[in-house]
Every structure is written in structure tokens, then in C-alpha cells.
Design a protein around this motif. Structure first.
Motif, PDB file in Angstrom:
ATOM      1  N   LEU A 108      -4.567  -0.271  -3.619  1.00 59.47           N
ATOM      2  CA  LEU A 108      -3.316  -0.070  -2.885  1.00 59.47           C
ATOM      3  C   LEU A 108      -2.870   1.387  -2.866  1.00 59.47           C
ATOM      4  N   PRO A 132       0.834  -1.205   0.000  1.00 65.53           N
ATOM      5  CA  PRO A 132       0.000   0.000   0.000  1.00 65.53           C
ATOM      6  C   PRO A 132       0.868   1.254   0.000  1.00 65.53           C
ATOM      7  N   TYR A 169      -6.865  -1.075   0.742  1.00 67.78           N
ATOM      8  CA  TYR A 169      -5.849  -0.513   1.647  1.00 67.78           C
ATOM      9  C   TYR A 169      -5.867   1.005   1.631  1.00 67.78           C
TER      10      TYR A 169
END
Lengths: 346, 346, 346, 346
Positions: free
Chosen positions: B120, B92, B304
Motif C-alpha cells: 500500500l 494506498p 497498489y
């Protein structure tokens, strides 16, 4: 020195306000004649003012020997003829905007006054007499903000009459920001564009609202104006001047009233002035008192005005005409005006 | 649950701020690796954080097994490669704006992330985490203003570095209002025009300042932005939303300090926040805390992020590219973007 | 209807202001006579007003057949005699505060006017004519705040003349808040205490400044007033009303001027009104116009006033006398007043 | 460096807030133990925090080897015993106000801590960590206002629980202004008087509301506080500092939302923060982060605090006790405190 004797032509909401203003709050003047195309209205107003009478024809009212000066609050299309009559009788006149409803006749009025060699015509752009605008102008003239660069304006009405159409937003509302721009920047407006955003779902069918006006002055200063006449909220007029050395805001609300909420937390705030009469009532008073004083000393000075001139009215008409053209085309339109120097005395 | 281990790439003013933020004010995370193209700077910063070391190569830092997630505060031209490396390592990343410096590579990043099927990448548009912007968005989503219609923005800096040029005003300053517009209106920007008023005489040679950006969204909403980066005053960011049923202001100053004048009357007022770190420091804290929390629960959710996406970064790049084109031509430029639906997962 | 002919007695700063006000901004009145104990000053003022002459003796000015009504702007100790002369000649009088300088003579004036059976005396508490105070009073009368409970007041001057002493803070400054309290709450003040905090090191020797006045009305409402007359800042008058259902503030500044700082960040704010003439200039205009109108219709109504009465002047004198006593003792002092019902017509 | 392990005692509204704060927004700390006299509540809270368990007895929680520091959010009457236990175990403690519920036990706590020669106790007067109060204090310390002279405070709640009585207004609400006064003025309060105006008709039977507190510091500075806990509006905390060279306001609302009125003109304004958690949420975050940081460096410095001390808690108790006495008698009451110098280390 005896009081100035005034004829008020047109006693609708605004004209009746002016009669009451002159009768009860202005020093050195009294209303001797009123006129309206609705005869009974003129007579009703006259009956409320000692020493005042109604006269049936506007040109008779102007010519009346009992009249020293004239206030025009008649519909715009009649201004042309009435202003020329005032010039013919060499009577000072305070003319509510617009000067006239088209550029050509406005220019004709400018020329006719210039030929007389006296300043007899003042146009009723009352914002120039508002305390905040006057204070801003004074600070600008004192160099407080350095060179002015940008002007942001907001002009909102809660609602408009059913007769209102998109071009009236330009001619009746924007015209004030046109004059404010010229007043604050001391230069002409070179071009104008009207941007048409997606419209307020609550606006009456067929009216483009809001509109965004983008103007550019001859020296390249930028002005933008949000025109939004069906907000449902209140009458809001705000102006932010951005200069080389700082910026200033006009028209923010003041006062803090705190109240409990029906549901949820309490709120603070206050009422916004509901209309232009509340917002600019003081400015009208100042405008009229200064005009009366100027007319009274006019014999000595040759200038019977203390405010925006016929030229200012002509310039506003020229910018608004270009604005209406841009409203159709969506493109920027150059403002077409004669060279002021070509009219000696204008 | 153990702390998230973070690499911060780029420790100039902003990156160093983020290291300090993560080390002292954010729960659930610690900085284990820092990197900068100036090796000594990275080592000095690492020395101040227990358990942190400097790594010489940014791609090594990303790949480091001691790193769970990445913060990019490196110069824009390096983002492209570094973002793709993060995707390759499935780590991430919170990327300071811009996503990348051109539209094509931004789109490439969007596509590569979409192929992974996980979110991400978060872009660092911190205003979305500012208390006032969040409150305004919440009120809008609750229908408090009816349909949104117009957005007025002001973005002022007291000064810019000597290296600044006119196009950076668009790419570095306006980009925030581009994101604010998309955030508040939940739609794309269709066209943009940059108006170039007469320039501030105090601005450095060769820079067009102020600039006025006019944007139109796909549904026709109007946005105007005053960009003025050499005011000599302070950092001022204001936004006014105008809707069908009311309007709201963000960024007015508060507090009343009254002081005697040297000469003349006393004054009231207060200091304006001098820079973006003071104005948006709290917003950055919130942004980072929420991002750390999102990353920690990402394994479970597959997302994320908790904020602007790669697509938001791509859209901002596309609008700014059109803005730079308009800066040259002076004409409105349509924004060119691919259809979001054509990239499954974007 | 012919203009009201007015004599202005006392043409110091305030009296000269009133002459100019009546001559240039008030409708239906003109100044025919002025008087001052400095003969040259009166003559200079008279010379500036067409149709006005100076009269050497104040009682002659009152008696003058060319005078319909009187404005008293003379020193307080002379009011007593001059007011009684006005009553003797049955001439309406607008008397700047104080009514008289002691409670006994104030009461005597009240009684003498009551015996006449006409209202001839108005006291110049101009705040009752200030837009904000009038608006607050209207909201209170409309029940907007429910039952009023508490009033917080601030009354600050940048500086006072060298002759000022501690008791004058009570008699000349606090007197306005005494009247504001009685105006807003519509009841009498039962007790008063003056608290003497550690004094401003910048205040002249021997003057207690600031002072805090604590007042209690007959029904138990609480009022506190900060009196601070050597702030070095500006003239600040603020009032906060706290009621059962909300609260409201008067006197906050408005407008936002932003300027760069010499050193450090820029500032925002504005000038505070430097003195009472700027702050309450409009209120004086309104006060005078309404008084002139009331006097002109007085023959018909028997009431030549439209504002605070002789009783209001007497009540203010009684509260201030108790305040001066408390200033000495530091203890709360009950206000001693006769029963209003004992004076028919008062 | 490993995270600080914290026990939170008392998980009512405020304690539960603190658990959530420590778990999600504070760097360098985690909650390992919670306790509440309602066992289920403690277990429910513990279940929501990874690595946290409920402990049934508060003294066991303090003694727990898995606990480095303690947060007390238990009812006031239990503080005494719990604080002494923290001292016995030499564990740093952040104690929500009050320190203890009576002056004697507060003094005892001060003495016991002083004997230890370490600073372990911090009292939770969160306003000292509010951005605006910190900024005001910094400006004062920089001499911006010259010598401070007067403090005006307003402390309003929309409503109070049914159990509230008049003395709790002093002990629970006024206590904050007592600490603010001591914080800003850096001196003790010498006397206090509670004025009891006519009560709000909307207040519950038997509660004196509003109350006005008048305080005087040892050097003679004046403080007044409006306490009004049944306003029905919102949570409003305002403080105005008046100094020799200027004044400053804390707590005015910001933002301008404009809305149409149901009937009549539109309004402007905004929501007021409904409660102390919204108003001071940020201040609590700052307080906790700074406290955690201080505790973590305490081993090195011997000072495990960064904020108000046990002495500050004792002083507040002494002033509030005098306030409650004045609430009964209506008279000013001198504050009785021991000489700080008589307790070495306090």
C-alpha cells in the motif's frame, strides 16, 4: 643567438618523442647528444637527427662540452644520480616525473639545488602547460570562482602493462592529480586516503583497480580522484573545480559525429583520445618551448626553469609515499614533509 | 471506470504542486479532499479545484469515505501516525520522503504493511521516474556497462532556508543519492562517511557546507557524493556511473545560447534549472501517473504501488542515520539494518 | 643543417604575429629581414628579433642574399608583383590570402610558377592545418561518412573595421569557406549565389549583413554559408559535413563553467574565442612549421610547399569574383575557370 | 466537472498513440469512440479502453451524441470532409497535419470556421509544444536575441517508407519547419526555393534526397532547411535561431556514454532518438493536455483551441504547394495566399 644544445637521456617512447619534438617543433634548441641503456636504440635515434650523436654513459652525456642542458627521460631509479650530476655541472635539466623514486633522495636533490643558489631543475608535470589547465588556473587567479573548495578528478587508462601493480597506480597515475591539486590550490596536501572498491572483474589478477584517492589540503580543501587504469575505453582525464562562486570542468569531449547503428538507433559522439601522448601532446610542446626559452635567458636571471620545481617533485613524492602507505592500511595517512622555510632557496 | 478519489495531506509548495498536478495533468484521478495544519491554506487550495473540499483533521481526511487513496506531503514528523492510519484503513498512500524521521518507526511501518499482505505504501523518490535515470537503469540492466563499479554524484542547491542545519543536508539532500544508489546498484549500502572540507565562506554561520559523502555497498561498490547547498548558482544534480565496460553521465546541460559580453568576448551556454521543481517536474508527473495507474489496478494485483517501497524508505532512513552519526564523529559508520528476510512480505 | 632565413613582408597584426611565431615557436627557421611600408614599424619589429634587420623596399627584401624564403603579409593589391619577384628569384613564398586581388593576375601567377617546374608558392589558408579540420578530412578520406553530400558553414565575426563593405564579406570571409569546401570535397565549385536577408539593424550603414552563400560543386554537392560579421558576440566558425553514412560537426565549444546569475537562475557555458588569432593560433603554428620543413627539404623534392597551392588561390579568387557578381545581381552565377589540364605543372 | 468525451478518427500508429495518450496520461478527457477504415483495427483499439466503442463511419463518429470533441488522425485526403462535418456539428477538433491536402480546400475550411465565429479547429503542429521550442520562443519574445534574422534547420530521418516520393519530403517533412518559421518569426513566408543537390547513393531510386529549402519571410528574414530522409542514422531535428544580439540552438544531444571500441580507441556519445515519437512524445502530451483544457473552457471563451489555427494550416499548405512547384522548376516560387484581413474572424 645560437641554439641551445641538448642531451636527451633515455629514448624510450617518451624520450624519443622529446627528441622528435626538439628536432622538429621547438624553436631555439637542437639535440646534440642522446643516451640510452640500450646502445643501439640511442644510435638509431641519433642517426635520424642531423648533428646528433649517441653517448654510451649517461654521466658522460651530462658532462659533454657539446651539451648546454639535459632532458631526463630515463627510468625513475636513475634520476637521483643523474640530477646530482646535472647540478655538479651546473646544467639545467628538465626531468620527467618522478623527481626521484623516494622521499629522502628527492629532499636531498632539493637541498643540493638550493645550495647552488640557482634554479636548474624543472619537473615534467606537463598538465600545467595544457591549454585547459592553464585557462582554469588563470580564471581561478582572477577570482572568477571565489575561494576554491573542492576538486573532483577522474584519471582513466584503457589498459596498463602486465608489470603494473597497485602501488604504481598511485605513483605513476595519481602523481599527476597530486601536482594538479598543488598547482591549482597553491598549497600542500596534508593527508591522503586510498579507498579500495570491489575490483574490476576485467583487471589483471592482483591489481586493485579502480582506486579512489581522498586528499585534504592544509587549509582543509577536499580532493577526490577516481583512478581506473583498466577501463578498456580510452585515456580520460577530467577535473572539476568547485568554488565559492561557480565551478568549471576540464576534459569533456567535443565534436559531434553521428553514425548509423548496426542494429537499433544511430549514435552520436566521437573518439576519446586513446593515450596521454594524444591528449597532452600540445602541452608537452608548450612545456618544452617555454623551458628552452627559460634556459636561454637563465644566465641573466639565475632561473633556468619555467614550471614545476624540485620542491614540487619532492612534495609529489611525499604525498605518493603516504598514498602507498594508505593503500596498504586502508586508513588516512598524514603527509610527512619538512618545512620549506627550513631550506633557504628551496 | 471512475476516477480515483485522492486526499492530499499538506498543501505547502510541494503538496500544492501535487494537487495541481492531479487536477490538470494526471489521467484517472481527482482530488476530493485536502488538508493542512493551516486551515485557510487548505480551504484556498480546495476552492480552486472543482469537487474538492478541505478537511480539518488529517486522520479524518484519511478515513473519509470520499477518499480512495492518499498523498502525504505533510512534515516528516507526522508521517508515522498518518501512514499507520492509511494502513488501518487499507488505503494506498504515496508518501513524500522521508518515510518517517527515525529508523525505528520506519521499521515499524514496514512491519505493519508486511502483516497486511498488500503493498500500500510508495515513497516519493521521484528520481526513479526521471527520464535520464530510467534510461541509465535500463542500459545497466541490459548489461551495457558490464558490472557497475563506482558512482559519482553531485547535488547542489543555490541556497537553503535559514532553518537548515548540517544534518538536514544528509537527511534532506543526500537521501536522494542514497535511494539512487540502491536503485541503480540493486543492493544495500553497508557504510557511510561524511567528510567535512573547509566550509564555503558564503554559507550561513554554523552549517557545514560542502559535505562529501563516501558510501560503500555490501558488495564493495564505491559511491561519492558532493553535497553543496549554498552554491549561489542553481540546482545541479549529476550522476556518473562507471562500469566494467563503459560509463555514463546524467544531468549535463544542453542547448547553446550565444550572447555578446558586456566587456570582453562573447559567451555561450544556457541557464541551469533553478530548482528541483523545474529539474524534476516531469519526473513527478510520471511518478504520479504511474502510481494512479497502479492503485487503480491494485484490487486485482494486491500491489497498489509502482515504485520505491516502505522498505526503500526504511533503508534510506537507516543510511541517513548512520550519515548523521558520521557527521558528528568524522569516522566511517556501518549502516545498521535488520535482515529483510526476517520480515516476510517486506 | 642551418636555419632557414626568412623575410617577412608586411608587419601589421598578422605579419607581426608571424615574426613572433617564427622567432619563438618554429623549429629550423629564423627571421633575418622584415619590411613594411611603414618604415618605423618594420624597424621596431626588427629591433625585437636578434639578427634581424629592416629593409625599406619589399623587392629588395625578396632579393636579399640573406633571405632563403619569404612570407607575404602585405596588403592584397601588392601580392601580384611580390609573388612574381619571388618566382624570379626562385624563392619559396608563403602568401597570406588572397593570392592576388583579381582572377586574371592570379591565373598569371599560376602560369608563371608552372613554367618554372617547381612548387614555390603556398597560400595561407590556415584552416587546412587546424586539428579539427585535419581530423575531419582524415575521417572523410577513410570513408567514415561514405559519399559527402552537403556542407553547412557558419562564419561569424563580432565586428568589422569601418572600412569594410559588402563585397569584402565575400572576398575576406567567405574565401575561407570556399577553400574549406574545395579541401574537403576535392573538387571545384561550379556556381555561387549570395542571398541578402533583411539586414542586422546593428550593422554599419551600407553593409549587407548577414549574407547567405549557396554554392554547388561540379558534382552537385550543396554548400551553404552564413556570413555574419557584426554579431557583437565573438568569432565563431562552424562546419557540419553531412555524408551518406553520417555527419560531423566542427567548432562547437567545450568546457562547462557554471556561475551564479545576477538575477534569476545561474548559467553555464564558457567564453567563445574572441578572434581568429585565438581560434586558429595553433593552426598557424602547424602551417608554419610544416611549411618551414617543406622548404628545407625542397631542394631535394622540387616542392617547397606543404599546403594549398597557387591553383587553390586562383580557384578561390574565381569563386569569390562570381560571388561578388551575385552579390550585385542576387542571381546564381557560374564560376568561370580555365581547365587545369591546360596548364601543365599547375 | 465531467470528462471530455473524445472520438479519435484513424487509429494507425499515430492515432493509436493518441488513444493511449488520452486514456492514460491526459487529465479531464476520455476516449468514447474510435473509428478507422480498417474496422477490425478500430474494434481492437476500442476493446483496450474501458467505455470506448468503435463506430464504422467517420461522419457518424463525429455526429455521435457521446462525443464532445474530435481528434483527426486519418489520412490527409479525408480531412477536408471530416473537418467540415466537425464545423457543422460545432465540435472542437484537433487535426493532425495537414489541415487538408490542397490550398483551396484549406482556405475553404478557414472561411467556414470564420463564419461560425468560434475557434474550433487546432492543427497538430506539435513542435510548438516541445519544451525547447517553447523556451526559445519565450526567450525571443523577451527580446533576448534582439531582432531575429536567420533560421537554420536540419530535419533528418533514418529512412522513409517505399511509397515516399520527393514531393512528400516537402509536404510531410518540411511542413514542420514551415510552421516553426511562422511560429518563431510571427510572420508569413513570402517565397521558397527547393535546391536539389546530388542525391544520396543510398536513397531509393527516384527520390530526390537530400533537398535544401530556402525560404524568405515577408520582412526578408532568411530560413534554410536541410531535408534528408534516408540518412540511415536516426531522427534528428535541429534549429538554430540567429538574432541581432545572439543565437540559440535546439536539438543537440545530451549525455555522455563512454564505451570501449572494438578496435582502436574508445568512443563517447549517446543514442539519438530513433523517431519522432521518441523525440516529440512529451510535446504531444503537452499539446493534448492543453487542447483538452482549452476545449473544456471553450464554452466560456468561444475559443476551443490553444495552439495553431486553421489559418496556420492553410498557410503551411500554401507554402508547401509553392515548395512542390519549386521542386519541379528548381526556381524560387512566390507563395500565393489571400489577405488574412479579407476573412473576418480568421
Amino acid at each position: 643567438m645560437s641554439d641551445l644544445r641538448i642531451a636527451v637521456l633515455g629514448v624510450g617512447i617518451m624520450g624519443a618523442d622529446h627528441v622528435e619534438r626538439l628536432a622538429t617543433r621547438i624553436s631555439g634548441a637542437r639535440v646534440t647528444v642522446v643516451n640510452d641503456f640500450l646502445t643501439e636504440k640511442a644510435e638509431a635515434v641519433a642517426a635520424g637527427v642531423p648533428g646528433c650523436r649517441a653517448v654510451g654513459d649517461p654521466l658522460d652525456a651530462i658532462a659533454d662540452p657539446d651539451v648546454d642542458a639535459v632532458v631526463l627521460a630515463t627510468p625513475g631509479p636513475t634520476h637521483d644520480k643523474q640530477l646530482l650530476a646535472c647540478l655538479d655541472h651546473v646544467k639545467p635539466v628538465l626531468c620527467e616525473k618522478p623527481l626521484t623514486t623516494d622521499v629522502e633522495s628527492s629532499l636531498e636533490v632539493v637541498k643540493r639545488e638550493a645550495e647552488l643558489g640557482r634554479r636548474l631543475i624543472q619537473v615534467g608535470f606537463m598538465r600545467r602547460f595544457d591549454d585547459e589547465y592553464m585557462q582554469l588556473k588563470a580564471l581561478m587567479d582572477a577570482g572568477e570562482f571565489g575561494q576554491p573548495l573542492v576538486l573532483h578528478c577522474v584519471h582513466r587508462n584503457p589498459a596498463v602493462p602486465p608489470s603494473f601493480d597497485s602501488s604504481m597506480v598511485v605513483k605513476d597515475s595519481l602523481v599527476h592529480e597530486v601536482d594538479v591539486t598543488r598547482f591549482l590550490f597553491d598549497e600542500e596536501i596534508a593527508s591522503i586516503q586510498i579507498i579500495k572498491p570491489a575490483t574490476n572483474p576485467g583487471a589483471p589478477q592482483g591489481i586493485q583497480d579502480p582506486q579512489i584517492a581522498i586528499m585534504r589540503t592544509t587549509s582543509g580543501k577536499h580532493v577526490d580522484v577516481e583512478l581506473f587504469v583498466t577501463t578498456g575505453v580510452a585515456y580520460e582525464v577530467r577535473t572539476e573545480l568547485v568554488g565559492e562562486m561557480g565551478s568549471a570542468f576540464i576534459g569533456l569531449d567535443v565534436g559531434l559525429i553521428r553514425k548509423g547503428g548496426q542494429a537499433g538507433p544511430g549514435t552520436w559522439g566521437g573518439q576519446i583520445t586513446p593515450g596521454f601522448r594524444e591528449r597532452f601532446g600540445r602541452a608537452y610542446d608548450t612545456e618544452f618551448q617555454r623551458w628552452v626559452n627559460a634556459v636561454r635567458r637563465g644566465q641573466a636571471t639565475g632561473d633556468y626553469t619555467d614550471g614545476p620545481s624540485a620542491w614540487d617533485g619532492y612534495a609529489a613524492a611525499a604525498v605518493c609515499a603516504a598514498g602507498v602507505e594508505s593503500l596498504q592500511s586502508g586508513q588516512p595517512v598524514d603527509v610527512s614533509m619538512v618545512d620549506r622555510a627550513s631550506i633557504p632557496g628551496a
